[in-house]
Design a protein around this motif. Sequence first.
Motif, PDB file in Angstrom:
ATOM      1  N   LEU A 350      52.226  27.761  64.598  1.00  0.00           N
ATOM      2  CA  LEU A 350      53.191  27.581  64.538  1.00  0.00           C
ATOM      3  C   LEU A 350      52.765  26.690  62.660  1.00  0.00           C
ATOM      4  CD1 LEU A 350      55.134  25.682  67.195  1.00  0.00           C
ATOM      5  CD2 LEU A 350      55.634  28.077  66.517  1.00  0.00           C
ATOM      6  N   TYR A 351      54.240  27.318  61.747  1.00  0.00           N
ATOM      7  CA  TYR A 351      53.605  25.798  61.192  1.00  0.00           C
ATOM      8  C   TYR A 351      55.057  26.471  59.761  1.00  0.00           C
ATOM      9  CZ  TYR A 351      54.104  31.309  58.353  1.00  0.00           C
ATOM     10  OH  TYR A 351      54.013  32.512  58.267  1.00  0.00           O
ATOM     11  N   SER A 352      55.820  25.267  59.216  1.00  0.00           N
ATOM     12  CA  SER A 352      56.260  25.041  58.221  1.00  0.00           C
ATOM     13  C   SER A 352      56.374  25.421  56.733  1.00  0.00           C
ATOM     14  CB  SER A 352      57.126  24.407  58.261  1.00  0.00           C
ATOM     15  OG  SER A 352      58.723  24.184  57.596  1.00  0.00           O
ATOM     16  N   GLU A 353      56.573  26.041  55.910  1.00  0.00           N
ATOM     17  CA  GLU A 353      56.079  25.960  54.729  1.00  0.00           C
ATOM     18  C   GLU A 353      57.401  24.635  53.709  1.00  0.00           C
ATOM     19  OE1 GLU A 353      55.187  29.075  51.974  1.00  0.00           O
ATOM     20  OE2 GLU A 353      55.687  30.200  53.827  1.00  0.00           O
ATOM     21  N   MET A 354      57.658  23.822  54.545  1.00  0.00           N
ATOM     22  CA  MET A 354      58.417  22.642  53.491  1.00  0.00           C
ATOM     23  C   MET A 354      57.807  21.309  54.013  1.00  0.00           C
ATOM     24  SD  MET A 354      61.631  23.898  53.009  1.00  0.00           S
ATOM     25  CE  MET A 354      62.078  22.375  52.751  1.00  0.00           C
ATOM     26  N   ASN A 355      58.120  20.919  52.408  1.00  0.00           N
ATOM     27  CA  ASN A 355      56.885  19.551  53.004  1.00  0.00           C
ATOM     28  C   ASN A 355      55.735  19.594  53.087  1.00  0.00           C
ATOM     29  OD1 ASN A 355      59.558  18.130  51.566  1.00  0.00           O
ATOM     30  ND2 ASN A 355      60.341  18.158  53.955  1.00  0.00           N
ATOM     31  N   GLY A 356      55.335  18.631  54.420  1.00  0.00           N
ATOM     32  CA  GLY A 356      53.974  18.466  54.435  1.00  0.00           C
ATOM     33  C   GLY A 356      53.401  19.584  55.021  1.00  0.00           C
ATOM     34  N   GLY A 357      53.577  20.526  55.422  1.00  0.00           N
ATOM     35  CA  GLY A 357      53.662  21.784  55.637  1.00  0.00           C
ATOM     36  C   GLY A 357      52.840  22.486  55.069  1.00  0.00           C
ATOM     37  N   ARG A 358      52.971  22.167  53.559  1.00  0.00           N
ATOM     38  CA  ARG A 358      53.199  23.609  52.119  1.00  0.00           C
ATOM     39  C   ARG A 358      51.394  23.598  52.361  1.00  0.00           C
ATOM     40  NH1 ARG A 358      56.559  19.922  48.387  1.00  0.00           N
ATOM     41  NH2 ARG A 358      54.691  21.319  46.666  1.00  0.00           N
ATOM     42  N   PHE A 359      51.285  25.136  52.193  1.00  0.00           N
ATOM     43  CA  PHE A 359      49.619  25.191  51.167  1.00  0.00           C
ATOM     44  C   PHE A 359      49.865  24.185  50.510  1.00  0.00           C
ATOM     45  CE2 PHE A 359      51.145  29.712  53.050  1.00  0.00           C
ATOM     46  CZ  PHE A 359      50.300  30.248  53.413  1.00  0.00           C
ATOM     47  N   TRP A 360      48.339  24.044  50.426  1.00  0.00           N
ATOM     48  CA  TRP A 360      47.987  23.263  49.399  1.00  0.00           C
ATOM     49  C   TRP A 360      46.371  24.422  49.433  1.00  0.00           C
ATOM     50  CZ3 TRP A 360      47.201  20.092  54.190  1.00  0.00           C
ATOM     51  CH2 TRP A 360      46.014  19.903  54.105  1.00  0.00           C
ATOM     52  N   ASP A 361      45.482  24.238  48.162  1.00  0.00           N
ATOM     53  CA  ASP A 361      44.601  24.563  47.807  1.00  0.00           C
ATOM     54  C   ASP A 361      43.495  23.663  46.865  1.00  0.00           C
ATOM     55  OD1 ASP A 361      46.046  26.643  45.682  1.00  0.00           O
ATOM     56  OD2 ASP A 361      44.618  25.581  44.812  1.00  0.00           O
ATOM     57  N   GLU A 362      42.136  23.198  46.614  1.00  0.00           N
ATOM     58  CA  GLU A 362      41.375  22.185  46.041  1.00  0.00           C
ATOM     59  C   GLU A 362      40.478  23.353  45.868  1.00  0.00           C
ATOM     60  OE1 GLU A 362      40.087  19.199  49.612  1.00  0.00           O
ATOM     61  OE2 GLU A 362      41.672  19.109  49.028  1.00  0.00           O
ATOM     62  N   VAL A 363      39.558  22.332  44.872  1.00  0.00           N
ATOM     63  CA  VAL A 363      38.531  22.586  44.285  1.00  0.00           C
ATOM     64  C   VAL A 363      37.257  22.118  45.053  1.00  0.00           C
ATOM     65  CG1 VAL A 363      37.038  24.022  41.970  1.00  0.00           C
ATOM     66  CG2 VAL A 363      39.044  23.863  41.750  1.00  0.00           C
ATOM     67  N   SER A 364      36.308  23.055  45.543  1.00  0.00           N
ATOM     68  CA  SER A 364      35.343  22.324  46.067  1.00  0.00           C
ATOM     69  C   SER A 364      33.619  21.674  45.688  1.00  0.00           C
ATOM     70  CB  SER A 364      35.211  22.449  47.740  1.00  0.00           C
ATOM     71  OG  SER A 364      34.569  24.065  47.867  1.00  0.00           O
ATOM     72  N   ALA A 365      33.947  23.162  44.502  1.00  0.00           N
ATOM     73  CA  ALA A 365      32.311  22.984  44.164  1.00  0.00           C
ATOM     74  C   ALA A 365      32.898  23.704  42.767  1.00  0.00           C
ATOM     75  CB  ALA A 365      31.521  23.801  44.430  1.00  0.00           C
ATOM     76  N   THR A 366      32.082  23.908  41.691  1.00  0.00           N
ATOM     77  CA  THR A 366      32.330  24.751  40.432  1.00  0.00           C
ATOM     78  C   THR A 366      30.403  25.152  40.064  1.00  0.00           C
ATOM     79  OG1 THR A 366      33.814  23.118  39.786  1.00  0.00           O
ATOM     80  CG2 THR A 366      32.627  24.419  37.858  1.00  0.00           C
ATOM     81  N   SER A 367      29.833  26.034  40.051  1.00  0.00           N
ATOM     82  CA  SER A 367      28.838  26.903  39.718  1.00  0.00           C
ATOM     83  C   SER A 367      28.883  27.195  37.914  1.00  0.00           C
ATOM     84  CB  SER A 367      28.840  28.130  40.240  1.00  0.00           C
ATOM     85  OG  SER A 367      29.395  29.108  39.680  1.00  0.00           O
ATOM     86  N   GLU A 368      27.166  26.964  38.122  1.00  0.00           N
ATOM     87  CA  GLU A 368      27.200  26.891  36.096  1.00  0.00           C
ATOM     88  C   GLU A 368      27.818  27.708  35.658  1.00  0.00           C
ATOM     89  OE1 GLU A 368      22.351  26.205  36.628  1.00  0.00           O
ATOM     90  OE2 GLU A 368      22.304  24.431  37.413  1.00  0.00           O
ATOM     91  N   GLU A 369      28.157  28.730  36.398  1.00  0.00           N
ATOM     92  CA  GLU A 369      28.522  29.776  35.264  1.00  0.00           C
ATOM     93  C   GLU A 369      30.097  30.084  35.561  1.00  0.00           C
ATOM     94  OE1 GLU A 369      26.667  30.253  38.099  1.00  0.00           O
ATOM     95  OE2 GLU A 369      24.700  30.806  37.506  1.00  0.00           O
ATOM     96  N   GLY A 370      30.419  28.505  35.992  1.00  0.00           N
ATOM     97  CA  GLY A 370      31.677  29.137  35.626  1.00  0.00           C
ATOM     98  C   GLY A 370      32.968  29.093  36.188  1.00  0.00           C
ATOM     99  N   GLY A 371      32.311  29.441  37.689  1.00  0.00           N
ATOM    100  CA  GLY A 371      33.581  30.061  39.044  1.00  0.00           C
ATOM    101  C   GLY A 371      33.908  28.812  39.340  1.00  0.00           C
ATOM    102  N   ASN A 372      34.516  28.824  40.423  1.00  0.00           N
ATOM    103  CA  ASN A 372      35.163  27.916  41.322  1.00  0.00           C
ATOM    104  C   ASN A 372      34.939  28.272  42.394  1.00  0.00           C
ATOM    105  OD1 ASN A 372      35.364  25.974  39.458  1.00  0.00           O
ATOM    106  ND2 ASN A 372      37.076  26.146  38.966  1.00  0.00           N
TER     107      ASN A 372
END
Length: 382
Positions: A350-372
């Motif tokens: 079960l999931y809800s996209e309201m408030n605390g149940g919304r998707f989130w993403d974050e950058v965990s690493a950045t390569s020297e070539e510029g890709g994340n």
Amino acid sequence: MTRVLELLVSLLIVTVLVVVVGVLLPSHGHVERSVEVSSPVRQIFDSVNTLRRFPEWSPERRLDPQLHMEFSGTRIGKGAKVDWSGNESVGKGSLEIVNSDEDSQVKMDVTNDFAGTNKTYTITLKPAENAKTTRIHWAYDVDYGWDLKARYAGLYIHGKPDATLQTALANMSAMLASFPNVDYKDQDIQVTEVTGVPLLVLSTKAPRTLDEVEEATSQAVARIEAVMAKAGLKQAGPVRTITTNWGDDNYVYDVAIPVDASRFTLEGATYEITAPVVSEVVEELADNETAPVLKLGDHDEDGNLVIEDGVHARISYTGQALMTEYTGSPAALPLLRLQEKAYAETHGYLYSEMNGGRFWDEVSATSEEGGNTYKVYLPVEP
């Protein structure tokens, strides 16, 4: 006396005939039905390899909307089990997955009031040559042994047992059609536990282009960093992008930065960052069109602590979440979110996209070539 003897002989002959016919009837019953669907094979397999989706495709629930169900054993694969009890039309029964072959077949032991023993469902998936559709074959097998009554009952296997299969397939087809039609089999999606951390958050939006989203995010980060400096807080993790609405033209989202403390001092007063709690007073403010402008120390309609310049604070979500990693362009993030949503659906999370149940993403690493490298999260309930 003669008539009595004639009656007894007649009964004996009938009994012998019943026994002889019963012995000649099949000792095993088999019925199979199929349906063709356009869902990816992995979605279909995952949906039947867990019984958490049983409430949606269950033929028994059609006969009793108040059907009581209890899950036990593993969540997916061999050992997953559901027991049910319902009205007189349904009775009691259970299903247990006893074997599964990924993207190919799932076998279940069946316990119900149908005649016979060793009852099983075998669900076999056969993709079409064009790889665009898959045919689901659903078979029911039962042994009658030397139980002559059961053998006679087997003559009606195309009655209720057959109808049960057809209902299950129809329900399964309708359920699959409601899922996002994306294939996630090549994307590693895991269930993980996340711990809430204090966040400073700013809501923003931008047209759906990479450059404009990046610019809006940079501006939001700068405003949050200015508030952090005033409050004596430091960044304690990667910037998060929390999706509110991925619209046709605009992307509405929150930019959030984890900070190193849940308590801070600003303008001579000390404040505590807590998990959002929507009180009755806050709900009244949300419903009041003439609600006063919120100031430092107030809480908004979502229970977040108001700071300044549109920046609010809260403790982030704590609990289970689906997580996947991806390295490449952020243009792929909407697809990853859809894949996680489809995964949640097929596995019965079960999931809800309201408030605390919304998707989130974050950058965990950045390569020297510029890709994340991105981590994408979707909060779920067990």
